[in-house]
Design a protein around this motif. Structure first.
Motif, PDB file in Angstrom:
ATOM      1  N   GLY A 147       7.865 -11.430   2.449  1.00  0.00           N
ATOM      2  CA  GLY A 147       8.405 -11.673   1.121  1.00  0.00           C
ATOM      3  C   GLY A 147       7.682 -10.880   0.056  1.00  0.00           C
ATOM      4  N   GLY A 148       6.382 -10.667   0.260  1.00  0.00           N
ATOM      5  CA  GLY A 148       5.603  -9.902  -0.701  1.00  0.00           C
ATOM      6  C   GLY A 148       5.717  -8.407  -0.519  1.00  0.00           C
ATOM      7  N   SER A 149       6.460  -7.968   0.505  1.00  0.00           N
ATOM      8  CA  SER A 149       6.637  -6.535   0.760  1.00  0.00           C
ATOM      9  C   SER A 149       7.877  -5.977   0.079  1.00  0.00           C
ATOM     10  N   GLU A 150       8.700  -6.850  -0.484  1.00  0.00           N
ATOM     11  CA  GLU A 150       9.952  -6.418  -1.110  1.00  0.00           C
ATOM     12  C   GLU A 150       9.748  -5.402  -2.236  1.00  0.00           C
ATOM     13  N   PRO A 151       8.679  -5.533  -3.056  1.00  0.00           N
ATOM     14  CA  PRO A 151       8.508  -4.557  -4.151  1.00  0.00           C
ATOM     15  C   PRO A 151       8.041  -3.176  -3.711  1.00  0.00           C
ATOM     16  N   PHE A 152       7.728  -2.977  -2.418  1.00  0.00           N
ATOM     17  CA  PHE A 152       7.172  -1.701  -1.977  1.00  0.00           C
ATOM     18  C   PHE A 152       8.115  -0.533  -2.275  1.00  0.00           C
ATOM     19  N   ALA A 153       9.423  -0.733  -2.052  1.00  0.00           N
ATOM     20  CA  ALA A 153      10.379   0.349  -2.304  1.00  0.00           C
ATOM     21  C   ALA A 153      10.388   0.712  -3.788  1.00  0.00           C
ATOM     22  N   ALA A 154      10.316  -0.312  -4.649  1.00  0.00           N
ATOM     23  CA  ALA A 154      10.300  -0.063  -6.092  1.00  0.00           C
ATOM     24  C   ALA A 154       9.023   0.664  -6.499  1.00  0.00           C
ATOM     25  N   LEU A 155       7.910   0.339  -5.830  1.00  0.00           N
ATOM     26  CA  LEU A 155       6.651   1.011  -6.131  1.00  0.00           C
ATOM     27  C   LEU A 155       6.753   2.501  -5.822  1.00  0.00           C
ATOM     28  N   MET A 156       7.270   2.842  -4.657  1.00  0.00           N
ATOM     29  CA  MET A 156       7.402   4.253  -4.287  1.00  0.00           C
ATOM     30  C   MET A 156       8.363   4.978  -5.232  1.00  0.00           C
ATOM     31  N   LYS A 157       9.432   4.289  -5.638  1.00  0.00           N
ATOM     32  CA  LYS A 157      10.400   4.883  -6.549  1.00  0.00           C
ATOM     33  C   LYS A 157       9.778   5.198  -7.910  1.00  0.00           C
ATOM     34  N   ASN A 158       8.883   4.320  -8.359  1.00  0.00           N
ATOM     35  CA  ASN A 158       8.266   4.503  -9.671  1.00  0.00           C
ATOM     36  C   ASN A 158       7.024   5.384  -9.626  1.00  0.00           C
ATOM     37  N   CYS A 159       6.690   5.886  -8.433  1.00  0.00           N
ATOM     38  CA  CYS A 159       5.521   6.761  -8.300  1.00  0.00           C
ATOM     39  C   CYS A 159       5.923   8.140  -7.775  1.00  0.00           C
ATOM     40  N   VAL A 160       7.119   8.558  -8.139  1.00  0.00           N
ATOM     41  CA  VAL A 160       7.580   9.884  -7.721  1.00  0.00           C
ATOM     42  C   VAL A 160       6.761  10.976  -8.404  1.00  0.00           C
ATOM     43  N   GLU A 161       6.517  10.798  -9.690  1.00  0.00           N
ATOM     44  CA  GLU A 161       5.730  11.764 -10.443  1.00  0.00           C
ATOM     45  C   GLU A 161       4.237  11.498 -10.283  1.00  0.00           C
ATOM     46  N   LYS A 162       3.438  12.538 -10.450  1.00  0.00           N
ATOM     47  CA  LYS A 162       1.984  12.406 -10.372  1.00  0.00           C
ATOM     48  C   LYS A 162       1.508  11.441 -11.454  1.00  0.00           C
ATOM     49  N   SER A 163       0.706  10.453 -11.048  1.00  0.00           N
ATOM     50  CA  SER A 163       0.272   9.423 -11.992  1.00  0.00           C
ATOM     51  C   SER A 163      -1.093   8.871 -11.582  1.00  0.00           C
ATOM     52  N   PRO A 164      -2.064   8.847 -12.510  1.00  0.00           N
ATOM     53  CA  PRO A 164      -3.376   8.260 -12.206  1.00  0.00           C
ATOM     54  C   PRO A 164      -3.261   6.800 -11.778  1.00  0.00           C
ATOM     55  N   HIS A 165      -2.324   6.067 -12.386  1.00  0.00           N
ATOM     56  CA  HIS A 165      -2.132   4.666 -12.016  1.00  0.00           C
ATOM     57  C   HIS A 165      -1.672   4.552 -10.569  1.00  0.00           C
ATOM     58  N   CYS A 166      -0.742   5.410 -10.174  1.00  0.00           N
ATOM     59  CA  CYS A 166      -0.224   5.358  -8.804  1.00  0.00           C
ATOM     60  C   CYS A 166      -1.298   5.731  -7.790  1.00  0.00           C
ATOM     61  N   VAL A 167      -2.149   6.691  -8.130  1.00  0.00           N
ATOM     62  CA  VAL A 167      -3.259   7.049  -7.245  1.00  0.00           C
ATOM     63  C   VAL A 167      -4.201   5.862  -7.077  1.00  0.00           C
ATOM     64  N   THR A 168      -4.521   5.198  -8.172  1.00  0.00           N
ATOM     65  CA  THR A 168      -5.415   4.035  -8.117  1.00  0.00           C
ATOM     66  C   THR A 168      -4.801   2.916  -7.287  1.00  0.00           C
ATOM     67  N   ILE A 169      -3.504   2.690  -7.469  1.00  0.00           N
ATOM     68  CA  ILE A 169      -2.809   1.654  -6.690  1.00  0.00           C
ATOM     69  C   ILE A 169      -2.833   2.016  -5.205  1.00  0.00           C
ATOM     70  N   GLY A 170      -2.573   3.290  -4.895  1.00  0.00           N
ATOM     71  CA  GLY A 170      -2.614   3.724  -3.504  1.00  0.00           C
ATOM     72  C   GLY A 170      -3.966   3.492  -2.876  1.00  0.00           C
ATOM     73  N   ARG A 171      -5.024   3.751  -3.640  1.00  0.00           N
ATOM     74  CA  ARG A 171      -6.384   3.538  -3.140  1.00  0.00           C
ATOM     75  C   ARG A 171      -6.659   2.055  -2.912  1.00  0.00           C
ATOM     76  N   THR A 172      -6.176   1.207  -3.805  1.00  0.00           N
ATOM     77  CA  THR A 172      -6.369  -0.238  -3.651  1.00  0.00           C
ATOM     78  C   THR A 172      -5.662  -0.736  -2.401  1.00  0.00           C
ATOM     79  N   LEU A 173      -4.433  -0.271  -2.189  1.00  0.00           N
ATOM     80  CA  LEU A 173      -3.694  -0.710  -1.005  1.00  0.00           C
ATOM     81  C   LEU A 173      -4.336  -0.195   0.275  1.00  0.00           C
ATOM     82  N   SER A 174      -4.726   1.073   0.301  1.00  0.00           N
ATOM     83  CA  SER A 174      -5.282   1.642   1.535  1.00  0.00           C
ATOM     84  C   SER A 174      -6.622   1.015   1.895  1.00  0.00           C
ATOM     85  N   ASP A 175      -7.405   0.638   0.886  1.00  0.00           N
ATOM     86  CA  ASP A 175      -8.765   0.151   1.138  1.00  0.00           C
ATOM     87  C   ASP A 175      -8.907  -1.369   1.112  1.00  0.00           C
ATOM     88  N   ARG A 176      -8.025  -2.055   0.359  1.00  0.00           N
ATOM     89  CA  ARG A 176      -8.259  -3.487   0.151  1.00  0.00           C
ATOM     90  C   ARG A 176      -6.980  -4.315   0.236  1.00  0.00           C
TER      91      ARG A 176
END
Length: 267
Positions: A147-176
């Motif tokens: 149920g908590g995985s539903e927003p993943f598609a929206a996250l990828m859609k909103n991170c198409v462009e290069k973004s410091p926020h998206c990089v930070t989010i990616g690091r949080t997901l990959s590490d924690r």
């Protein structure tokens, strides 16, 4: 909490009745983060607000706002980037379902396909009540986490462009992240943002190796050891321990991950 969802009268839409009962239960327990998580992942907006108040450091809590069209995605990405972890409350879900299935044990003839290998060894094993409870709990907990995985598609859609926020989010997901799917999404997001460091590439490759190696678990004893480790430590650590027991902790030098094969196949 499970009992609360079964108290509503049978109506034309049992699923809607269950969501209403869960929303009522969440409203009655406003300071229980796990209850709010369960209700929020079923679309309960007030529960989502309470969850974000209780867990402002949890990127997964803020991610639930990505599917709300009334909230600016940029604002949600900023909130997610401020998080220090990405928790889909898997441990709490496992504990809840373990308690439930221990109270109401699964039948002795529970179908075991998908849990243990269909080898001659499997037919000789007498599975304990705890083993069967762990099998059932793992299924229900996985369903809860989805149920908590539903927003993943929206996250990828909103991170198409290069973004410091998206990089930070990616690091949080990959590490924690407390789920395998969350961790893998983190690496995918870092790759999409062209932010994969050498250590990230090595870690993602090792994770691919472990996942492929899980197919080598050939006895019920190995499969059950993995299941118990998964419940106690989480699925990624359970894979690591399983591969350590098999002596396959690090990928072979000439082995190619799916992404490496794809890169080679490109003209």
């Amino acid at each position: 909490m499970a009992a609360a969802t079964s108290k509503s009268d049978a109506g034309a839409d049992p699923a809607a009745d269950a969501r209403t009962a869960l929303a009522d239960f969440a409203a009655a327990h406003p300071d229980d983060a796990f209850v709010q998580w369960m209700a929020a992942t079923q679309g309960d907006a007030p529960a989502r607000t309470r969850l974000q108040r209780l867990e402002p450091d949890n990127a997964a809590a803020w991610a639930l706002s990505l599917t709300d069209t009334s909230i600016e995605p940029k604002q949600t990405l900023e909130r997610m980037a401020s998080g220090r972890r990405h928790s889909q409350h898997v441990k709490q879900a496992v504990d809840l379902w373990l308690a439930a299935v221990r109270k109401f044990p699964p039948p002795a003839d529970l179908h075991l396909a998908g849990f243990v290998p269909t080898e001659p060894d499997s037919a000789k094993v007498a599975f304990s009540v705890d083993d069967r409870a762990a099998m059932a709990a793992s299924v229900f907990a996985a369903m809860s986490a989805m149920g908590g995985s539903e927003p993943f598609a929206a996250l990828m859609k909103n991170c198409v462009e290069k973004s410091p926020h998206c990089v930070t989010i990616g690091r949080t997901l990959s590490d924690r992240s407390d789920t395998l799917i969350g961790t893998r999404l983190g690496y995918a997001l870092l790759s999409k943002q062209h932010a994969m460091a050498a250590a990230d590439i090595a870690s993602a490759r090792r994770l691919d190796w472990w996942q492929e190696g899980m197919r080598s678990l050939s006895t019920s004893a190995e499969a059950l050891a993995y299941l118990r480790d998964s419940i106690a430590h989480g699925e990624i650590e359970a894979m690591r321990l399983a591969m350590q027991r098999k002596g396959k902790l690090e990928p072979a030098a000439d082995w190619q991950s799916p992404s490496e094969k794809q890169a080679v196949a490109k003209p």
